[in-house]
Motif scaffolding. Structure first.
Motif, PDB file in Angstrom:
ATOM      1  N   THR A  15       6.165  10.283   6.940  1.00 29.60           N
ATOM      2  CA  THR A  15       5.158   9.481   6.253  1.00 29.60           C
ATOM      3  C   THR A  15       5.626   8.876   4.933  1.00 29.60           C
ATOM      4  N   PRO A  16       6.379   9.589   4.073  1.00 33.35           N
ATOM      5  CA  PRO A  16       6.806   8.935   2.826  1.00 33.35           C
ATOM      6  C   PRO A  16       7.589   7.651   3.054  1.00 33.35           C
ATOM      7  N   TYR A  17       8.437   7.605   4.078  1.00 32.40           N
ATOM      8  CA  TYR A  17       9.165   6.375   4.389  1.00 32.40           C
ATOM      9  C   TYR A  17       8.186   5.258   4.745  1.00 32.40           C
ATOM     10  N   ARG A  18       7.216   5.592   5.608  1.00 29.13           N
ATOM     11  CA  ARG A  18       6.244   4.592   6.053  1.00 29.13           C
ATOM     12  C   ARG A  18       5.409   4.095   4.870  1.00 29.13           C
ATOM     13  N   ALA A  19       4.934   5.051   4.073  1.00 25.73           N
ATOM     14  CA  ALA A  19       4.066   4.685   2.955  1.00 25.73           C
ATOM     15  C   ALA A  19       4.814   3.850   1.921  1.00 25.73           C
ATOM     16  N   LEU A  20       6.072   4.192   1.673  1.00 31.20           N
ATOM     17  CA  LEU A  20       6.858   3.431   0.713  1.00 31.20           C
ATOM     18  C   LEU A  20       7.011   1.984   1.163  1.00 31.20           C
ATOM     19  N   ALA A  21       7.329   1.778   2.438  1.00 31.93           N
ATOM     20  CA  ALA A  21       7.470   0.413   2.949  1.00 31.93           C
ATOM     21  C   ALA A  21       6.152  -0.350   2.831  1.00 31.93           C
ATOM     22  N   LEU A  22       5.047   0.311   3.166  1.00 34.20           N
ATOM     23  CA  LEU A  22       3.738  -0.337   3.086  1.00 34.20           C
ATOM     24  C   LEU A  22       3.403  -0.716   1.646  1.00 34.20           C
ATOM     25  N   LEU A  23       3.594   0.213   0.737  1.00 36.54           N
ATOM     26  CA  LEU A  23       3.269  -0.044  -0.665  1.00 36.54           C
ATOM     27  C   LEU A  23       4.149  -1.130  -1.259  1.00 36.54           C
ATOM     28  N   ARG A  24       5.435  -1.100  -0.945  1.00 37.32           N
ATOM     29  CA  ARG A  24       6.326  -2.129  -1.476  1.00 37.32           C
ATOM     30  C   ARG A  24       5.969  -3.500  -0.921  1.00 37.32           C
ATOM     31  N   GLY A  25       5.623  -3.563   0.367  1.00 44.40           N
ATOM     32  CA  GLY A  25       5.231  -4.841   0.951  1.00 44.40           C
ATOM     33  C   GLY A  25       3.991  -5.407   0.292  1.00 44.40           C
ATOM     34  N   ILE A  26       3.010  -4.549   0.055  1.00 43.25           N
ATOM     35  CA  ILE A  26       1.787  -4.987  -0.624  1.00 43.25           C
ATOM     36  C   ILE A  26       2.098  -5.423  -2.048  1.00 43.25           C
ATOM     37  N   HIS A  27       2.922  -4.648  -2.735  1.00 39.40           N
ATOM     38  CA  HIS A  27       3.249  -4.915  -4.131  1.00 39.40           C
ATOM     39  C   HIS A  27       3.964  -6.257  -4.301  1.00 39.40           C
ATOM     40  N   LYS A  28       4.827  -6.603  -3.358  1.00 37.21           N
ATOM     41  CA  LYS A  28       5.679  -7.777  -3.518  1.00 37.21           C
ATOM     42  C   LYS A  28       5.066  -9.061  -2.976  1.00 37.21           C
TER      43      LYS A  28
END
Length: 229
Positions: A15-28
């Protein structure tokens, strides 16, 4: 009556890998944020996600958003490299050095997310064994020849060191402790479960609302189905 959702341990650990990708995509991507805003995604929701991820991954005092830039890029690069890298090794060695090809590629296939990182790490470990594993002493000449041939194809020592640095970047940020006590492990799983609940909510909404493949790829959702609980 509310039914509590439970997850497989492997799902939680990814999950941390998945969540990091999701958060970075939203952030950028402001367009992604605008789409999610239509279903109520706010700065508070983003902050909650970062804080849950922070609790699961890094030491107190680390700025997870700053760390996420490097980690997300490392994860993306490893995710992209494993397919062509594995193919390069197979194509280069299968006919010239069959035993070496078999040793290197046994059980390895291109993957996504944490599985990609793990696969690249395993390949690098096996390549290192060609240089220094005492159990392969009788095969050392062919092992060295295979390494030399891979170097001509762009997988020499410098590239291996660069890939190793990317692997370590991701592992430091998202790896879990293997030496935790039972109580600590239970607390860790509880933190991962809370992060997973946040991730499931917003990743599922993103899948429903977002049709553009490039946006889904930025969020780590391209071609990914919901994982089994």
């Amino acid at each position: 009556m509310t039914t509590k959702v439970t997850y497989a341990k492997a799902t939680l650990e990814a999950t941390p890998y998945r969540a990091l990708a999701l958060l970075r995509g939203i952030h950028k991507n402001a367009s992604i944020r605008a789409i999610l805003l239509t279903v109520g995604f706010t700065r508070e929701d983003a902050t909650e996600g970062w804080e849950l991820l922070h609790a699961c991954t890094v030491a107190p005092g680390t700025d997870i958003e700053d760390l996420g830039i490097d980690v997300a890029e490392a994860l993306r690069e490893l995710d992209e490299w494993d397919e062509r890298g594995f193919a390069l090794v197979r194509a280069t060695l299968t006919h010239r050095y069959p035993p070496q090809a078999s040793f290197l590629m046994s059980g390895l296939e291109p993957a996504a997310g944490p599985e990609a990182v793990d696969g690249v790490a395993r390949l690098l470990d096996r390549l290192d064994a060609f240089e220094n594993d005492p159990l392969r002493e009788e095969l050392r000449d062919d092992d060295q020849a295979a390494l030399a041939f891979l170097e001509t194809r762009g997988l020499g020592r410098e590239q291996r060191q660069r890939l190793r640095a990317l692997v370590r970047t991701v592992q430091r940020a998202t790896g879990s402790s293997s030496n935790s006590t039972r109580t600590e492990e239970g607390e860790e799983l509880a933190r991962l479960t809370r992060l997973r609940a946040w991730y499931d909510e917003w990743s599922e909404l993103a899948r429903v609302l977002i049709q553009k493949p490039a946006y889904l790829e930025q969020l780590g959702l391209a071609g990914r189905r919901a994982e089994a609980v």
